[in-house]
Design an enzyme around this catalytic site. Structure first.
Site, PDB file in Angstrom:
ATOM      1  N   GLU A 171       0.742  -0.976   0.038  1.00  0.00           N
ATOM      2  CA  GLU A 171       0.140   0.025  -0.037  1.00  0.00           C
ATOM      3  C   GLU A 171       0.787   1.254   0.046  1.00  0.00           C
ATOM      4  OE1 GLU A 171      -2.754  -0.087   3.169  1.00  0.00           O
ATOM      5  OE2 GLU A 171      -3.765  -1.785   2.155  1.00  0.00           O
ATOM      6  N   GLU A 351      -5.335  -8.744   1.046  1.00  0.00           N
ATOM      7  CA  GLU A 351      -6.156  -8.374   2.030  1.00  0.00           C
ATOM      8  C   GLU A 351      -7.481  -8.117   1.910  1.00  0.00           C
ATOM      9  OE1 GLU A 351      -4.507  -4.981   4.554  1.00  0.00           O
ATOM     10  OE2 GLU A 351      -2.341  -5.675   4.063  1.00  0.00           O
TER      11      GLU A 351
HETATM   12  C1  FCB Z   1      -4.397  -2.186   5.454  1.00  0.00           C
HETATM   13  C2  FCB Z   1      -3.275  -2.389   6.033  1.00  0.00           C
HETATM   14  C3  FCB Z   1      -3.270  -3.429   7.100  1.00  0.00           C
HETATM   15  C4  FCB Z   1      -4.365  -3.395   8.088  1.00  0.00           C
HETATM   16  C5  FCB Z   1      -5.695  -2.974   7.189  1.00  0.00           C
HETATM   17  C6  FCB Z   1      -6.996  -2.905   8.044  1.00  0.00           C
HETATM   18  O1  FCB Z   1      -4.474  -0.907   5.116  1.00  0.00           O
HETATM   19  O2  FCB Z   1      -2.480  -2.747   4.940  1.00  0.00           O
HETATM   20  O3  FCB Z   1      -1.967  -3.495   7.666  1.00  0.00           O
HETATM   21  O4  FCB Z   1      -4.135  -2.284   8.946  1.00  0.00           O
HETATM   22  O5  FCB Z   1      -5.645  -2.189   6.213  1.00  0.00           O
END
Ligand code: FCB
Length: 440
Positions: A171, A351
């Site tokens: 990110e 994620e």
């Molecule tokens: C993302 C991050 C991760 C976590 C989630 C909720 O932006 O990569 O580390 O904090 O959000």
């Protein structure tokens, strides 16, 4: 238990199922065995920066509970585990000497996964920049890119043949914008020009790392992880449509265009004017080199409005404890749009997950909202595959409740509950649901 009836057999046979974590959020073991300070350690020293005034020094104490946590991961029945290496654990200053004690920890982690038949997906940078590098200008300094490539090459030299995947950055939008423009994340700076120089250096460092790792003969699939969300205009007004288009440029195209088209988007460059980053000859060709995969982190969609007062209509059980709207169809829409606009490598949902106000009652957490969130997004992933997007894997964020950055321990994303007073882990209903979904 789930309102969605998705089944694992709806996915291709080789689809990977996993859980994800990151070093600073779970490891603890702060400053132990030679680990150097990171920008997040420094940021947490001002308790006003973190919702509950906490820090990452103990976190989930994963550093001391590795074997137990590996057993926990295995008990879920996942085939892959995504984790990150804490740069300052293996190279305390971010340049100079390596720290063998730090490498030992990741040796044990990677060996422990292999012993349990779980593939390792390694991320090189999940935000915990060594503070010593920050003191030399951090990601605003071009030199940091070279230091990162050296670190990346060393990790790949030691572990490359034992991990199934290496992602450079997690990110970059968050690091550049939240860390350097809005300042709500470490290192807490508020300077738009710097933020965009940082974003260019993150992309450049990614590219240098890929080049160095490949030049050393490492054949492990290499990629990058981007946070993405579809952005919709709040109304049909031309002003809102224009704002949504520009916000999409800032969040999505600012990273996708250089990586997959070799240039920055013209509309964002025009918006930035003198704040546009300094780019040197050769940078864009390097950043546009082919990748083996792209990771997508998806949580919600966003609306853009030209008016400062507009508020999302989503509320109540349509939003998570972060205030993020629950909108699984956005994942399908996003993936289909990326597939249409770019020539994508293999895609992984690196994620996806949600924080809710979990209640521990008699040792149990009945988190049906999280089960619905996960099953809805797994269905959305399946829909994207049916529409032709080459998605190869899905990772739940997160294995454990953990240090949720500026929210501290106040927001729980885990499918496993952590009692931070005792470090006891307890499977929430969502973990049991995932287990049975995976057929464990
Ligand atoms: C993302 C991050 C991760 C976590 C989630 C909720 O932006 O990569 O580390 O904090 O959000």
């Amino acid at each position: 238990m789930s309102t969605h009836s998705i089944e694992k057999k709806a996915f291709p046979a080789h689809f990977e199922w996993g859980v994800a974590t990151s070093s600073f959020q779970i490891e603890g073991g702060g400053y132990e065995d030679g680990r150097g300070a990171t920008v997040w350690d420094r940021f947490c020293e001002n308790p006003a920066n973190i919702l509950d005034g906490s820090n990452g020094l103990v976190a989930c104490d994963h550093y001391h509970r590795l074997e137990q946590d590996l057993d926990l991961i295995a008990s879920l029945g996942v085939g892959v585990y995504r984790f990150s290496v804490a740069w300052s654990r293996v190279q305390p200053l971010g340049y100079g000497a390596w720290n063998e004690a730090g490498f030992d920890f990741y040796e044990r982690l990677i060996d422990g996964l292999a012993q349990r038949g779980i593939k390792a997906y390694l991320t090189l940078f999940h935000w915990d920049l060594p503070q010593a590098l920050e003191d030399r200008g951090g990601w605003g300094a071009r030199d940091t890119c070279e230091h990162f490539a050296t670190y990346a090459a060393e990790v790949a030299r030691r572990f490359g043949d034992r991990v199934a995947s290496i992602a450079t950055h997690n990110e970059p939008w968050v690091v550049s914008i939240l860390g350097h423009e809005s300042g709500i994340f470490a290192p807490g700076l508020k300077n738009r020009k710097l933020a965009y120089q940082v974003s260019h250096h993150l992309l450049l460092s990614h590219a240098l790392a890929v080049q160095r790792i490949r030049a050393a003969g490492c054949k492990t699939p290499l990629g990058i992880v981007l946070n993405q969300s579809p952005i919709y205009p709040a109304t049909d007004s031309p002003e809102d449509i224009a704002k949504a288009r520009l916000d999409d440029g800032v969040v999505v195209r600012w990273y996708m265009d250089p990586l997959f088209k070799g240039h920055y988007p013209a509309d964002v460059l025009a918006m930035l004017g003198d704040d546009a980053p300094r780019v040197e000859g050769g940078d864009m060709a390097l950043i546009g080199q082919a990748l083996d995969f792209m990771g997508v982190n998806y949580y919600t969609r966003n609306f853009s409005s030209a008016s400062a007062n507009w508020e999302s209509p989503a509320s109540g059980d349509q939003v998570t404890d972060m205030g993020w709207e629950i909108y699984p169809a956005g994942l399908t829409e996003l993936l289909c749009r990326l597939h249409r606009d770019y020539t994508l490598p293999a895609v992984y949902i690196t994620e996806n997950g949600a924080a809710f106000k979990d209640e521990l009652v008699d040792g149990k957490v009945h988190d049906s909202a999280r089960i619905n969130y996960l099953s809805g997004h797994i269905q959305a992933t399946c829909d994207a595959i049916a529409a032709g997007v080459d998605v190869r894997g899905y990772f739940v964020w997160s294995l454990l409740d953990n240090f949720e950055w500026a929210s501290g321990y106040a927001k729980r994303f885990g499918i496993v509950h952590v009692d931070f007073a005792t470090q006891e882990r307890r499977l929430k209903d969502s973990a049991r649901w995932y287990q049975s979904f995976l057929g464990a």
